[in-house]
Enzyme design. Structure first.
Site, PDB file in Angstrom:
ATOM      1  N   ASP A  79       0.849  -1.188   0.000  1.00 12.11           N
ATOM      2  CA  ASP A  79       0.000   0.000   0.000  1.00 12.11           C
ATOM      3  C   ASP A  79       0.887   1.241   0.000  1.00 12.11           C
ATOM      4  OD1 ASP A  79       0.947  -0.182   2.557  1.00 12.11           O
ATOM      5  OD2 ASP A  79      -0.955   0.285   3.523  1.00 12.11           O
ATOM      6  N   HIS A 273      20.118  -9.062  12.297  1.00 12.41           N
ATOM      7  CA  HIS A 273      18.887  -8.728  11.573  1.00 12.41           C
ATOM      8  C   HIS A 273      18.275  -9.965  10.916  1.00 12.41           C
ATOM      9  CE1 HIS A 273      19.179  -4.051  11.278  1.00 12.41           C
ATOM     10  NE2 HIS A 273      18.975  -4.502  12.503  1.00 12.41           N
ATOM     11  N   ASP A 290      12.769  -8.426  17.945  1.00 11.95           N
ATOM     12  CA  ASP A 290      13.106  -7.021  17.663  1.00 11.95           C
ATOM     13  C   ASP A 290      12.044  -6.534  16.691  1.00 11.95           C
ATOM     14  OD1 ASP A 290      14.163  -4.634  16.766  1.00 11.95           O
ATOM     15  OD2 ASP A 290      16.204  -5.399  16.543  1.00 11.95           O
ATOM     16  N   ASP A 301      10.405   0.785  17.894  1.00  6.32           N
ATOM     17  CA  ASP A 301      11.480  -0.198  17.741  1.00  6.32           C
ATOM     18  C   ASP A 301      11.837  -0.713  19.137  1.00  6.32           C
ATOM     19  OD1 ASP A 301      13.599  -1.728  16.985  1.00  6.32           O
ATOM     20  OD2 ASP A 301      14.851  -0.084  16.257  1.00  6.32           O
ATOM     21  N   HIS A 370      27.394  -4.126  17.858  1.00  3.61           N
ATOM     22  CA  HIS A 370      26.686  -3.091  17.087  1.00  3.61           C
ATOM     23  C   HIS A 370      26.631  -1.820  17.913  1.00  3.61           C
ATOM     24  CE1 HIS A 370      23.226  -3.881  19.683  1.00  3.61           C
ATOM     25  NE2 HIS A 370      23.299  -5.177  19.363  1.00  3.61           N
ATOM     26  N   HIS A 374      20.150   4.580  17.962  1.00  6.37           N
ATOM     27  CA  HIS A 374      19.850   5.274  16.695  1.00  6.37           C
ATOM     28  C   HIS A 374      18.628   6.142  16.913  1.00  6.37           C
ATOM     29  CE1 HIS A 374      16.547   2.440  15.749  1.00  6.37           C
ATOM     30  NE2 HIS A 374      17.365   1.460  16.055  1.00  6.37           N
ATOM     31  N   HIS A 381      15.412   4.029  11.525  1.00  7.22           N
ATOM     32  CA  HIS A 381      16.706   4.697  11.709  1.00  7.22           C
ATOM     33  C   HIS A 381      16.497   6.101  11.176  1.00  7.22           C
ATOM     34  CE1 HIS A 381      19.045   0.630  11.616  1.00  7.22           C
ATOM     35  NE2 HIS A 381      18.170   0.723  12.592  1.00  7.22           N
ATOM     36  N   GLU A 398      20.069   0.230  22.954  1.00 10.52           N
ATOM     37  CA  GLU A 398      19.949  -1.213  22.690  1.00 10.52           C
ATOM     38  C   GLU A 398      21.285  -1.946  22.785  1.00 10.52           C
ATOM     39  OE1 GLU A 398      19.212  -2.267  18.582  1.00 10.52           O
ATOM     40  OE2 GLU A 398      19.163  -0.178  17.987  1.00 10.52           O
ATOM     41  N   TYR A 402      26.373 -11.160  22.039  1.00 11.43           N
ATOM     42  CA  TYR A 402      26.113 -12.272  21.107  1.00 11.43           C
ATOM     43  C   TYR A 402      27.285 -13.239  21.191  1.00 11.43           C
ATOM     44  CZ  TYR A 402      23.040  -8.557  19.718  1.00 11.43           C
ATOM     45  OH  TYR A 402      22.112  -7.547  19.758  1.00 11.43           O
ATOM     46  N   ARG A 411      19.575  -9.075  23.224  1.00 13.42           N
ATOM     47  CA  ARG A 411      19.494  -7.633  22.949  1.00 13.42           C
ATOM     48  C   ARG A 411      18.268  -7.104  23.680  1.00 13.42           C
ATOM     49  NH1 ARG A 411      20.072  -7.915  17.989  1.00 13.42           N
ATOM     50  NH2 ARG A 411      18.037  -7.721  17.007  1.00 13.42           N
ATOM     51  N   GLU A 413      16.156  -3.476  23.872  1.00 16.17           N
ATOM     52  CA  GLU A 413      16.081  -2.175  23.193  1.00 16.17           C
ATOM     53  C   GLU A 413      14.835  -1.428  23.646  1.00 16.17           C
ATOM     54  OE1 GLU A 413      15.469  -2.464  18.944  1.00 16.17           O
ATOM     55  OE2 GLU A 413      16.322  -0.478  18.639  1.00 16.17           O
TER      56      GLU A 413
HETATM   57  N1  GLY Z   1      15.553  -2.788  15.462  1.00 20.60           N
HETATM   58  C1  GLY Z   1      15.710  -2.869  14.070  1.00 20.60           C
HETATM   59  C2  GLY Z   1      16.769  -1.966  13.559  1.00 20.60           C
HETATM   60  O1  GLY Z   1      17.357  -1.226  14.333  1.00 20.60           O
HETATM   61  O2  GLY Z   1      17.036  -1.976  12.386  1.00 20.60           O
END
Ligand code: GLY
Length: 453
Positions: A79, A273, A290, A301, A370, A374, A381, A398, A402, A411, A413
């Site tokens: 959409d 991811h 996540d 997020d 990481h 963000h 992001h 976050e 790992y 994680r 967040e």
């Molecule tokens: N939590 C997903 C990302 O930061 O891309």
């Protein structure tokens, strides 16, 4: 007459029922052979052979798809999603429109909204569109609403430039990137500049309307986290939890997912991811969820990591508690004037100082692979840059650890609003402590609707 009609209806229903027995259930989905994966080699080889004979020889070169940037391409829904700058400046979800704003010598602005002509024959398919008129003016506060036709936009742009002087500002990325008009204007007006940085500087500090939308997208997301925690059981597939999550999003009015939902269990918890969400979860696994709903163009997020069996093992708990305490150290440090880089240093220092006995080599920062934060807003992001925090900014915190060799990926967040005093955790509705998570998972297994957290 009415009674007769009713009788006929009942008779008709009875007759249909009599002729159409309830169809037998389909075969249980899990009993179907092989789930269709992987595709058998012989089948795909035969297809290649057939393709070449249909092509009559020669060379067939077929590239695989490249990875998509889920932040800029909404790959889950087909959409319409409005351009962020246009939405930010108009609040309209109308396609194909243009906003023209020009500065006046007295410091005020002139604004014109151009809307595509309405086409009734298309509206049979698409539903009614917003056209020029009072409604458009009401929705945007722009009195001068015109229909786009021929050169009407270019004529208005050039006229506005002649009157206002100065530069033509375009948002270089986003909806304008591929527009042919852009080249014509650049040719006609020598001073064309990119408005991206200016708008990003505005968007990084949220106003009350934006915060209201964000609070909603975030609460929808924390509800989904809670629903998932209640639903998780050993031997369920990751996609079943993805379905619970995305059902909860839509049930509460989210427009779409803000990014592909990540439900990674066991070894998948260590892939940052991972969004295939196809594995069967086993007792003893951790599962990283996540996820983020998008509501009214604003993203959430929120990540939680929980034990599939409902109780953390002592080893999982030790690592989890360190990630949680690291996150809390960063949250406690949030205040106006500090930078996200400062927060990252604080978090990493905290983790390093508390790693003894938790990670191989006594240094968990090696496993924190990481960034810490963000920006969050219309994009998961979001725009913002490296600026010190001021009240009204929203960003994520976050930390993660790992350890693939142990299949431990953790994680946590949360979405943080900067306030004059420090931080408000907008996503506090999703349990974070070991005790709260285990209590909520237990309540799901006991059939209670709202336990824990
Ligand atoms: N939590 C997903 C990302 O930061 O891309």
């Amino acid at each position: 007459m009415r009674v007769l009609s009713l009788c006929l209806l009942v008779l008709a229903a009875t007759t249909v029922d009599a002729q159409s027995p309830v169809p037998p259930p389909a075969a249980a989905i899990d009993d179907l052979p092989g789930f269709g994966r992987p595709v058998p080699v012989d089948a795909v080889r035969a297809r290649r052979q057939t393709a070449m004979s249909r092509l009559g020889g020669g060379v067939l070169l077929v590239p695989a798809a490249t990875i998509m940037d889920a932040g800029s391409v909404v790959i889950q829904d087909n959409d319409f999603r409005q351009d962020d700058s246009f939405f930010y400046l108009t609040g309209l979800e109308t396609e194909g429109a243009w906003l023209l704003v020009s500065a006046r010598a007295d410091g005020g602005i002139d604004e014109t909204l151009f809307l595509p002509r309405r086409v009734p024959s298309q509206e049979v398919w698409t539903g009614k569109r917003l056209g020029p008129g009072e409604r458009a003016a009401e929705l945007t506060g722009i009195a001068d609403v015109r229909e786009l036709h021929g050169d009407s936009l270019t004529a208005a742009v050039l006229s506005a430039l002649r009157n206002a002087g100065g530069a033509l500002h375009l948002v270089a990325r986003g909806a304008i990137a591929d527009r042919p008009e852009r080249t014509r204007w650049e040719a006609a007006w020598p001073d064309v500049r990119d408005a991206t940085a200016a708008l990003a500087g505005m968007r990084v500090v949220k106003d009350d309307v934006e915060l209201a939308a964000m609070r909603r997208s975030i609460v929808i997301t924390t509800e989904a986290q809670r629903a998932a925690m209640r639903a998780i059981r050993p031997d369920m597939a990751e996609y079943e939890i993805e379905a619970v999550i995305e059902y909860t999003f839509r049930r509460h009015g989210a427009d779409r997912v803000a990014f592909p939902s990540i439900v990674g269990s066991g070894p998948n918890s260590t892939t940052l991811h991972y969004d295939v969400n196809r594995r069967t979860m086993r007792a003893g696994d951790l599962v990283v969820m996540d996820i983020g709903a998008e509501y009214a163009q604003y993203a959430a997020d929120v990540t939680r990591t929980v034990p599939v069996s409902g109780v953390f093992t002592p080893r999982q708990r030790a690592v989890y508690e360190l990630v949680l305490a690291t996150q809390q150290a960063a949250i406690d440090a949030v205040r106006p004037g500090i930078t996200r880089a400062d927060l990252s240093r604080i978090a990493r220092r905290y983790m390093a100082e508390h790693s003894a006995g938790v990670c191989p080599g006594d240094d968990c920062t090696r496993y924190f692979i990481h960034g810490l934060t963000h920006w969050l807003g219309m994009r998961v992001h979001d725009v913002g840059g490296r600026v010190p925090l001021v009240p009204g900014m929203v960003f994520t915190i976050e930390p993660g650890i790992y350890i693939p060799e142990e299949e431990i990926g953790i994680r946590i967040e949360d979405d943080i609003l900067v306030t004059p005093e420090g931080a408000e955790v907008l996503s506090s509705g999703a349990p974070r402590s070991v005790e709260d998570i285990e209590a909520l998972m237990r309540s799901g297994r006991n059939g209670q609707e709202n336990g824990g957290g």
